[in-house]
Design an enzyme around this catalytic site. Structure first.
Site, PDB file in Angstrom:
ATOM      1  CB  CYS A 131     -60.826 -27.295 -33.550  1.00 57.04           C
ATOM      2  SG  CYS A 131     -62.474 -26.576 -33.641  1.00 57.04           S
TER       3      CYS A 131
ATOM      4  CB  CYS B 117     -62.323 -23.764 -28.091  1.00 52.56           C
ATOM      5  SG  CYS B 117     -61.836 -22.134 -28.700  1.00 52.56           S
TER       6      CYS B 117
ATOM      7  CE  LYS C 290     -73.305 -20.027 -14.045  1.00 52.09           C
ATOM      8  NZ  LYS C 290     -71.939 -20.475 -13.709  1.00 52.09           N
TER       9      LYS C 290
ATOM     10  CB  CYS D 159     -62.569 -21.035 -36.254  1.00 51.57           C
ATOM     11  SG  CYS D 159     -62.326 -20.076 -34.744  1.00 51.57           S
TER      12      CYS D 159
ATOM     13  CB  CYS E 273     -56.489 -24.235 -33.528  1.00 56.19           C
ATOM     14  SG  CYS E 273     -56.999 -22.801 -32.561  1.00 56.19           S
TER      15      CYS E 273
END
EC number: 3.2.2.-
Length: 380
Positions: free
Chosen positions: A329, A319, A248, A335, A326
């Site tokens: 969102c 999230c 990463k 989703c 939610c």
């Protein structure tokens, strides 16, 4: 830091939307129609993705260098408001793109274009310039070689650490170099070699595993002098040879240090969200590396850099691993992991007038921009 849908009608804001085989107990042959990416092939085909001339980059003056890096790794949220088209999703492998990717990702990009998140303000890519400016070193005076080093140190500090704490640690080292060592450029290789390891550990006490990270940084500084001409490596093998640096950090450092998009940077947020949305196999992808390799099979190279910044910010504010919003969102109608009860009780669901919904959402955006992420935080 730790970490089926049913049809319904509701009001929502519309959005226009090589040959080295990867061997693992999680990746068995013939279990998926799409093979995992072949690492050697990616490196061999880098010229097709605009491979970079390292000697040319090293010769660039500061302003030219930063313009080059910006052209390769743009983090301008304004560019995320435009939906990605199906035509843009063509990949070299011919692999099938998950059906849910565009509907969800375009909405996530739209949300990210409206809010400023911790990764935007204090992420690894921002630290060298932000810290230098805070210490009175203008951007045009930041030496590209020092910038690359400072970026690498920032990524090493960031492991399992919040962006704010990582930024503070980088600032502490910079101020020590300026005020105690009298090094006008801030963090340099010479400065890192001069700082005693216990002193360095004390400067970065605000990050996790600070003792181990201090040791990694000291060893890395010496390795850069001994093996890499006092600069950061320009290939993933070299980057990963440094203590405490994983894939990463490595791919992100190549991106922001050399403008080389050799792989996707997958952190805990990207790993968690990609599994949650089934963009990668949630059973086989046990680690971030598994997720990176699967993503690189089908995700177009043009999105390899941005997907990290887009998803990390989304995972930080909207999230989260715990306390998902939610109800706020824009992707909650597409989703697969939405919380129905939370949506049903939200202000969006109760309002009938689209104009009112947009007004509430605009107010929420303002509160997020000001650093308030949830109503729970406001009550505290």
């Amino acid at each position: 830091m730790r970490e089926e849908s049913r049809s319904r009608k509701r009001k929502h804001i519309p959005v226009d939307i090589e040959e080295v085989e990867v061997r693992s107990k999680y990746f068995k042959k013939n279990e998926r129609t799409v093979e995992l990416v072949k690492e050697n092939k990616i490196n061999k085909d880098l010229q097709n993705y605009g491979g970079v001339n390292i000697d040319w980059i090293k010769a660039l003056k500061p302003i030219e260098y930063f313009e080059w890096i910006e052209s390769r790794t743009c983090d301008d949220p304004r560019t995320w408001g435009r939906p990605i088209t199906k035509e843009e999703m063509i990949n070299d492998s011919g692999a099938k793109v998950p059906e849910s990717f565009l509907p969800i990702y375009n909405r996530v990009r739209l949300m990210r274009s409206k809010v400023k998140t911790p990764v935007d303000a204090m992420g690894c890519s921002m630290i060298p310039v932000l810290v230098s400016n805070k210490c009175g070193i203008p951007s045009e005076k930041v030496d590209p070689k020092n910038f690359r080093l400072q970026f690498l140190i920032g990524t090493m500090l960031s492991a399992q650490t919040r962006d704010e704490r990582m930024a503070q640690a980088a600032l502490n080292i910079t101020e020590y170099c300026l005020n105690t060592l009298k090094i006008a450029e801030g963090i340099t290789l010479d400065g890192l070699l001069k700082i005693d390891e216990p002193v360095l550990a004390n400067l970065i006490r605000c990050v996790s595993f600070y003792t181990r990270k201090a040791n990694f940084i000291k060893r890395t500084a010496q390795l850069l002098v001994d093996n890499f001409d006092s600069d950061i490596p320009y290939d993933i093998e070299g980057i990963l040879s440094l203590p405490g640096v994983g894939p990463k950090m490595g791919y992100l450092t190549l991106q922001k240090g050399w403008g080389l998009i050799a792989g996707i940077c997958v952190d805990v947020h990207v790993h968690r969200l990609c599994k949650m949305w089934n963009w990668v196999d949630p059973i086989k992808c046990k680690t971030a590396e598994h997720t990176r390799k699967e993503l690189q099979v089908w995700l177009p190279h043009s999105l390899w850099y941005e997907i990290n910044t887009v998803l990390v910010g989304f995972g930080q504010l909207i999230c989260m691993a715990r306390g998902k919003r939610c109800d706020l969102c824009l992707a909650n109608d597409v989703c697969n992991a939405r919380n129905e009860k939370l949506i049903e009780s939200s202000k969006f669901h109760q309002l009938e007038d689209k104009e009112d919904i947009e007004k509430v959402y605009s107010h929420w955006l303002d509160t997020v921009t000001n650093g308030i992420t949830t109503e729970r935080h406001k009550k505290k």
